[in-house]
Design a protein around this motif. Structure first.
Motif, PDB file in Angstrom:
ATOM      1  N   THR A  24       0.830  -1.009  -0.027  1.00 45.79           N
ATOM      2  CA  THR A  24      -0.013   0.178  -0.167  1.00 45.79           C
ATOM      3  C   THR A  24       1.062   1.427  -0.004  1.00 45.79           C
ATOM      4  N   THR A  25       0.288   2.227  -0.588  1.00 45.47           N
ATOM      5  CA  THR A  25       0.977   3.618  -0.626  1.00 45.47           C
ATOM      6  C   THR A  25       0.390   4.338   0.313  1.00 45.47           C
ATOM      7  N   LEU A  26       0.791   4.843   1.246  1.00 47.56           N
ATOM      8  CA  LEU A  26       0.042   5.767   2.449  1.00 47.56           C
ATOM      9  C   LEU A  26       0.417   7.235   1.993  1.00 47.56           C
ATOM     10  N   GLU A  27      -0.628   8.283   2.120  1.00 47.94           N
ATOM     11  CA  GLU A  27      -0.572   9.669   2.054  1.00 47.94           C
ATOM     12  C   GLU A  27      -0.222  10.278   3.392  1.00 47.94           C
ATOM     13  N   LEU A  28       0.744  11.098   3.500  1.00 48.40           N
ATOM     14  CA  LEU A  28       1.301  11.434   4.887  1.00 48.40           C
ATOM     15  C   LEU A  28       0.415  12.968   5.081  1.00 48.40           C
ATOM     16  N   PRO A  35      -2.873  17.606   4.124  1.00 52.40           N
ATOM     17  CA  PRO A  35      -1.991  16.603   3.368  1.00 52.40           C
ATOM     18  C   PRO A  35      -0.706  17.457   3.211  1.00 52.40           C
ATOM     19  N   ASP A  38       3.669  14.189   0.865  1.00 52.74           N
ATOM     20  CA  ASP A  38       4.500  13.112   0.899  1.00 52.74           C
ATOM     21  C   ASP A  38       3.678  11.689   1.009  1.00 52.74           C
ATOM     22  N   TYR A  39       4.167  10.842   0.145  1.00 52.32           N
ATOM     23  CA  TYR A  39       3.889   9.261   0.234  1.00 52.32           C
ATOM     24  C   TYR A  39       4.922   8.600   0.757  1.00 52.32           C
ATOM     25  N   SER A  41       5.525   4.128   0.572  1.00 49.59           N
ATOM     26  CA  SER A  41       5.134   2.992   0.092  1.00 49.59           C
ATOM     27  C   SER A  41       5.866   2.085   0.962  1.00 49.59           C
TER      28      SER A  41
END
Length: 76
Positions: A24-28, A35, A38-39, A41
């Motif tokens: 999963t890729t998380l949005e920080l 938001p 930054d993301y 992985s």
């Protein structure tokens, strides 16, 4: 301010659902909840995440067991 009479409230606990992923890729988000752009992985960083969803419902059985006001005058 919320006033509750617990004897007039029914609660339904429909359980907990657990889900995990390592792809999963998380949005920080920043400390304000905005938001950051930054993301992260999980796969690239050899990480895993667990999502927990708890379904909990309530019902006012008498129609008068819950009262709410937002115009209270507080005295210091």
């Amino acid at each position: 301010m919320i006033l509750l009479d617990p004897s007039g409230i029914a609660i339904s606990d429909d359980g907990v659902i657990l889900d995990s992923s390592d792809q999963t890729t998380l949005e920080l988000f920043d400390s304000n909840g905005d938001p950051s752009g930054d993301y992260l992985s999980l796969w690239q960083n050899n990480l895993a995440a667990i999502k927990v969803v708890h379904y909990l419902n309530w019902l006012d059985l008498r129609g008068t067991s819950v009262s709410f006001t937002d115009s209270a005058q507080w005295v210091a």
